[in-house]
Design an enzyme around this catalytic site. Structure first.
Site, PDB file in Angstrom:
ATOM      1  N   THR A  15       8.823  33.581  41.649  1.00  0.00           N
ATOM      2  CA  THR A  15       8.971  32.527  40.638  1.00  0.00           C
ATOM      3  C   THR A  15      10.178  31.628  40.938  1.00  0.00           C
ATOM      4  O   THR A  15      10.442  30.679  40.207  1.00  0.00           O
ATOM      5  CB  THR A  15       9.155  33.157  39.231  1.00  0.00           C
ATOM      6  OG1 THR A  15      10.302  34.013  39.299  1.00  0.00           O
ATOM      7  CG2 THR A  15       7.950  33.953  38.813  1.00  0.00           C
ATOM      8  N   GLY A  16      10.917  31.918  42.004  1.00  0.00           N
ATOM      9  CA  GLY A  16      12.154  31.185  42.283  1.00  0.00           C
ATOM     10  C   GLY A  16      11.958  29.927  43.123  1.00  0.00           C
ATOM     11  O   GLY A  16      10.851  29.604  43.582  1.00  0.00           O
ATOM     12  N   ASP A  17      13.073  29.255  43.309  1.00  0.00           N
ATOM     13  CA  ASP A  17      13.097  27.964  43.994  1.00  0.00           C
ATOM     14  C   ASP A  17      12.659  28.066  45.467  1.00  0.00           C
ATOM     15  O   ASP A  17      11.868  27.250  45.959  1.00  0.00           O
ATOM     16  CB  ASP A  17      14.557  27.465  43.904  1.00  0.00           C
ATOM     17  CG  ASP A  17      14.724  26.100  44.475  1.00  0.00           C
ATOM     18  OD1 ASP A  17      14.163  25.162  43.896  1.00  0.00           O
ATOM     19  OD2 ASP A  17      15.408  25.969  45.501  1.00  0.00           O
ATOM     20  N   LYS A 145      19.458  34.724  53.325  1.00  0.00           N
ATOM     21  CA  LYS A 145      20.896  34.541  53.451  1.00  0.00           C
ATOM     22  C   LYS A 145      21.481  34.136  52.094  1.00  0.00           C
ATOM     23  O   LYS A 145      20.724  33.636  51.274  1.00  0.00           O
ATOM     24  CB  LYS A 145      21.221  33.500  54.526  1.00  0.00           C
ATOM     25  CG  LYS A 145      20.676  32.094  54.192  1.00  0.00           C
ATOM     26  CD  LYS A 145      21.537  30.982  54.686  1.00  0.00           C
ATOM     27  CE  LYS A 145      22.569  30.581  53.705  1.00  0.00           C
ATOM     28  NZ  LYS A 145      22.596  29.146  53.367  1.00  0.00           N
ATOM     29  N   HIS A 175      17.607  30.155  58.398  1.00  0.00           N
ATOM     30  CA  HIS A 175      16.451  29.272  58.592  1.00  0.00           C
ATOM     31  C   HIS A 175      16.714  28.200  59.650  1.00  0.00           C
ATOM     32  O   HIS A 175      15.776  27.594  60.155  1.00  0.00           O
ATOM     33  CB  HIS A 175      15.955  28.682  57.265  1.00  0.00           C
ATOM     34  CG  HIS A 175      16.899  27.732  56.619  1.00  0.00           C
ATOM     35  ND1 HIS A 175      17.746  28.086  55.618  1.00  0.00           N
ATOM     36  CD2 HIS A 175      17.134  26.421  56.847  1.00  0.00           C
ATOM     37  CE1 HIS A 175      18.463  27.042  55.249  1.00  0.00           C
ATOM     38  NE2 HIS A 175      18.114  26.013  55.984  1.00  0.00           N
ATOM     39  N   GLU A 213      25.870  17.039  54.449  1.00  0.00           N
ATOM     40  CA  GLU A 213      24.832  16.802  53.435  1.00  0.00           C
ATOM     41  C   GLU A 213      25.262  15.607  52.598  1.00  0.00           C
ATOM     42  O   GLU A 213      26.465  15.456  52.334  1.00  0.00           O
ATOM     43  CB  GLU A 213      24.698  18.009  52.525  1.00  0.00           C
ATOM     44  CG  GLU A 213      24.123  19.221  53.196  1.00  0.00           C
ATOM     45  CD  GLU A 213      24.094  20.388  52.228  1.00  0.00           C
ATOM     46  OE1 GLU A 213      23.129  20.496  51.467  1.00  0.00           O
ATOM     47  OE2 GLU A 213      25.057  21.168  52.216  1.00  0.00           O
ATOM     48  N   HIS A 237      24.657  29.256  59.627  1.00  0.00           N
ATOM     49  CA  HIS A 237      24.031  28.224  60.461  1.00  0.00           C
ATOM     50  C   HIS A 237      24.953  27.761  61.590  1.00  0.00           C
ATOM     51  O   HIS A 237      24.534  27.628  62.741  1.00  0.00           O
ATOM     52  CB  HIS A 237      23.685  26.979  59.636  1.00  0.00           C
ATOM     53  CG  HIS A 237      22.856  27.266  58.421  1.00  0.00           C
ATOM     54  ND1 HIS A 237      21.891  28.240  58.393  1.00  0.00           N
ATOM     55  CD2 HIS A 237      22.843  26.699  57.184  1.00  0.00           C
ATOM     56  CE1 HIS A 237      21.330  28.260  57.194  1.00  0.00           C
ATOM     57  NE2 HIS A 237      21.889  27.342  56.445  1.00  0.00           N
ATOM     58  N   LYS A 323      29.526  18.645  51.542  1.00  0.00           N
ATOM     59  CA  LYS A 323      28.559  18.072  50.603  1.00  0.00           C
ATOM     60  C   LYS A 323      29.073  16.702  50.199  1.00  0.00           C
ATOM     61  O   LYS A 323      30.258  16.427  50.293  1.00  0.00           O
ATOM     62  CB  LYS A 323      28.419  18.964  49.375  1.00  0.00           C
ATOM     63  CG  LYS A 323      27.686  20.257  49.684  1.00  0.00           C
ATOM     64  CD  LYS A 323      27.190  20.924  48.432  1.00  0.00           C
ATOM     65  CE  LYS A 323      26.357  22.152  48.740  1.00  0.00           C
ATOM     66  NZ  LYS A 323      25.022  21.864  49.252  1.00  0.00           N
TER      67      LYS A 323
HETATM   68  N1  NAP Z   1      16.506  27.791  47.195  1.00  0.00           N
HETATM   69  C1  NAP Z   1      16.804  27.514  48.425  1.00  0.00           C
HETATM   70  O1  NAP Z   1      16.609  26.379  48.908  1.00  0.00           O
HETATM   71  C2  NAP Z   1      17.356  28.562  49.340  1.00  0.00           C
HETATM   72  C3  NAP Z   1      17.704  28.189  50.644  1.00  0.00           C
HETATM   73  C4  NAP Z   1      18.195  29.156  51.514  1.00  0.00           C
HETATM   74  C5  NAP Z   1      18.312  30.460  51.080  1.00  0.00           C
HETATM   75  N2  NAP Z   1      17.994  30.799  49.801  1.00  0.00           N
HETATM   76  C6  NAP Z   1      18.143  32.191  49.387  1.00  0.00           C
HETATM   77  O2  NAP Z   1      16.912  32.658  48.836  1.00  0.00           O
HETATM   78  C7  NAP Z   1      17.143  33.593  47.810  1.00  0.00           C
HETATM   79  C8  NAP Z   1      16.442  33.108  46.544  1.00  0.00           C
HETATM   80  O3  NAP Z   1      17.015  31.868  46.163  1.00  0.00           O
HETATM   81  P1  NAP Z   1      16.354  30.928  45.048  1.00  0.00           P
HETATM   82  O4  NAP Z   1      17.046  29.631  45.151  1.00  0.00           O
HETATM   83  O5  NAP Z   1      14.887  30.999  45.123  1.00  0.00           O
HETATM   84  O6  NAP Z   1      16.854  31.666  43.724  1.00  0.00           O
HETATM   85  P2  NAP Z   1      16.220  31.532  42.247  1.00  0.00           P
HETATM   86  O7  NAP Z   1      15.527  30.246  42.080  1.00  0.00           O
HETATM   87  O8  NAP Z   1      17.312  31.906  41.306  1.00  0.00           O
HETATM   88  O9  NAP Z   1      15.107  32.670  42.241  1.00  0.00           O
HETATM   89  C9  NAP Z   1      15.432  34.032  42.110  1.00  0.00           C
HETATM   90  C10 NAP Z   1      14.164  34.823  42.024  1.00  0.00           C
HETATM   91  O10 NAP Z   1      14.494  36.196  41.862  1.00  0.00           O
HETATM   92  C11 NAP Z   1      13.794  36.689  40.722  1.00  0.00           C
HETATM   93  N3  NAP Z   1      14.604  37.726  40.078  1.00  0.00           N
HETATM   94  C12 NAP Z   1      15.911  37.689  39.780  1.00  0.00           C
HETATM   95  N4  NAP Z   1      16.286  38.837  39.206  1.00  0.00           N
HETATM   96  C13 NAP Z   1      15.170  39.595  39.123  1.00  0.00           C
HETATM   97  C14 NAP Z   1      14.898  40.893  38.634  1.00  0.00           C
HETATM   98  N5  NAP Z   1      15.846  41.678  38.103  1.00  0.00           N
HETATM   99  N6  NAP Z   1      13.647  41.353  38.724  1.00  0.00           N
HETATM  100  C15 NAP Z   1      12.652  40.589  39.259  1.00  0.00           C
HETATM  101  N7  NAP Z   1      12.864  39.376  39.760  1.00  0.00           N
HETATM  102  C16 NAP Z   1      14.088  38.880  39.672  1.00  0.00           C
HETATM  103  C17 NAP Z   1      13.622  35.483  39.812  1.00  0.00           C
HETATM  104  O11 NAP Z   1      12.516  35.717  38.978  1.00  0.00           O
HETATM  105  P3  NAP Z   1      12.561  35.572  37.375  1.00  0.00           P
HETATM  106  O12 NAP Z   1      13.556  34.502  37.067  1.00  0.00           O
HETATM  107  O13 NAP Z   1      11.152  35.242  37.022  1.00  0.00           O
HETATM  108  O14 NAP Z   1      12.989  36.882  36.906  1.00  0.00           O
HETATM  109  C18 NAP Z   1      13.295  34.421  40.836  1.00  0.00           C
HETATM  110  O15 NAP Z   1      11.962  34.509  41.223  1.00  0.00           O
HETATM  111  C19 NAP Z   1      18.682  33.686  47.666  1.00  0.00           C
HETATM  112  O16 NAP Z   1      19.117  34.768  48.429  1.00  0.00           O
HETATM  113  C20 NAP Z   1      19.169  32.386  48.272  1.00  0.00           C
HETATM  114  O17 NAP Z   1      20.468  32.498  48.790  1.00  0.00           O
HETATM  115  C21 NAP Z   1      17.520  29.867  48.928  1.00  0.00           C
END
Ligand code: NAP
Length: 463
Positions: A15-17, A145, A175, A213, A237, A323
């Protein structure tokens, strides 16, 4: 690479970003390009959501979506609503995986697209629920990461997850390693024999690695504020780019040999100290959403590193990331030694040749040479230019597509090994979590101290 893997992909944090913007669109492209068949995705998150919502959320990140491919993707996803801290979630997951195994899907990939604080607890829960190993197929796990938040923390995390998984099951994401031009660095260096004799301290004056950025923290203020530029970008990176640009030729192009060579470079890189580090924070950062009032987190970092080996002794590697910079640009700038100008015009200063590898937004590389201006002996710089998009257009795979394809194929060459991660933390460990002064800078401009920092060596930032 065609993997045609058959596997269940468990996205923890669907469900996350990250999942919305990268993972689901990448799965779509793998499916569309027929690089995957016989697969299922089980997505886990806490909030109430339908599979249709997951597809709708990702749709705008898919260029020209094909309805039949989207529908086929949708049919292969199921959602498991549950808390990853709760043992019951793993019991429910186990049942679902058993159902897929009965239909022949015995390989399992756990993708931890959740917050870094969850990495170890999830690994331990997978172990205690008996999901970390299988006698019927492979089990692999992807860690996003940042991997750890300092050297000690990364060492503890490695030690802990290695009690659950063997290193060949573990895929640590950076990535940048999935980006086409980053993969091209080794090809450029080791397949062009004109470059190799020049690629050392005798001919290269210095190297700059720049990741600028143009945006601020946007809606990731809460996450970013805990990390800052060094932990978010430099340790991962930028260290990987440094390793690829400085490593020796691997004896073969496989994961073991490439990662051995990258590790050796990182191991030879001197730990950076406060004298060679400039930190900055864009003005207005403190007012960003979810950023702590009075935060001292850096949104800009510049530093000078040295790789203490025969090839690079005394050659400075300047790193700069920020940034709210003027332009979004990631590149590697290699400046060759200057030629004596006297040959052409008394007192004239010749521009040194340089090679620039651009990683984003446009991908490619170019080299500058000096040429004569028409009708005079004045010299001008001309470019030998390779523009990736002009030649290959939109057919280039996205970084996450390449990474997913690689992990499904069991290819670890574009993932980071535990010793590389630890060396990268060791290099920056003295300048993180310190009371180093963080200087304010206006959007679109480097902090003045960063300009002065390189100018005192008689050099300037390329961008
Ligand atoms: N977003 C980016 O562009 C990006 C880029 C590079 C790396 N990353 C890495 O990718 C990872 C995820 O990032 P994100 O930006 O997607 O974070 P996010 O939007 O905050 O998403 C976090 C996810 O984890 C789930 N979650 C959190 N606690 C939970 C729990 N106790 N039980 C079940 N699910 C849980 C959330 O689901 P619910 O809210 O539905 O519980 C949500 O799906 C991180 O390690 C981040 O550093 C992200």
């Amino acid at each position: 690479m065609i993997c045609m893997a058959s596997a269940v992909i468990v996205i923890m944090g669907i469900t996350g970003d990250l999942s919305k913007r990268k993972l689901i669109p990448s799965m779509y492209r793998l499916l569309k390009n027929k690089k995957i068949k016989d697969f299922a995705i089980i997505g886990i998150g806490r909030r109430e959501l339908s599979v249709a919502d997951i597809i709708t959320g990702s749709r705008k990140f898919i260029s020209k979506p094909d309805a039949s491919v989207l529908s086929s993707l949708e049919n292969n996803i199921s959602y498991l609503q549950g808390d990853l801290d709760d043992k019951n979630t793993y019991d429910a997951l186990k049942k679902r995986l058993a159902g897929h195994a009965k239909k022949g899907l015995t390989n399992v990939l756990f993708y931890l697209a959740t917050l870094p604080g969850h990495f170890d607890p999830i690994a331990q829960n997978l172990k205690s629920s008996g999901l970390s190993k299988s006698s019927k197929g492979w089990v692999r796990v992807v860690f996003e990461k940042p991997f750890g938040s300092n050297l000690e923390d990364a060492q503890e995390l490695n030690a802990s997850i290695k009690k659950v998984f063997s290193e060949d099951q573990i895929y640590r994401i950076d990535h940048y390693l999935g980006k086409e031009l980053v993969q091209n660095i080794a090809v450029l260096r080791f397949s062009n024999t004109v470059l190799e004799p020049l690629w050392n301290k005798n001919h290269i004056d210095h190297i700059q690695i720049i990741l600028n950025e143009d945006i601020g923290v946007e809606d990731r203020g809460g996450f970013y504020d805990k990390y800052g530029a060094i932990k978010d970008v430099v340790q991962n990176h930028m260290m990987q780019l440094l390793a690829l640009v400085a490593m020796e030729a691997p004896s073969s192009f496989n994961a073991l040999q490439i990662r051995n060579e990258k590790f050796k470079v990182l191991q030879s890189t001197r730990s950076v100290d406060a004298h060679d580090t400039i930190l900055g924070q864009y003005s207005g950062y403190g007012q960003e959403k979810d950023v702590a009032a009075g935060s001292n987190t850096e949104t800009f970092a510049a530093m000078k590193l040295f790789v203490d080996n025969m090839r690079w002794q005394h050659v400075p590697f300047y790193l700069k990331t920020g940034k709210k910079m003027k332009e979004k640009k990631s590149l590697i700038y290699i400046q060759f030694e200057e030629a004596p100008g006297v040959l052409f015009k008394e007192g004239a200063k010749l521009e040194p040749n340089h090679l620039v590898i651009t990683v984003q937004p446009s991908e490619g590389f170019y080299m500058t040479l000096n040429a004569k201006s028409p009708g005079s002996l004045d010299l001008t710089q001309v470019k030998m230019d390779f523009c990736h998009n002009c030649k290959y257009g939109a057919n280039t795979p996205e970084a996450y597509e390449t990474l997913l394809e690689s992990v499904l194929a069991g290819d670890q060459s574009v993932f980071v090994r535990s010793d590389e991660v630890e060396q990268s933390w060791r290099i920056v460990d003295k300048v993180i979590d310190t009371s180093l002064k963080v200087r304010s800078y206006a959007a679109g401009k480097d902090p003045k101290s960063a300009t002065d920092f390189i100018a005192k060596d008689g050099r300037k930032w390329f961008v």
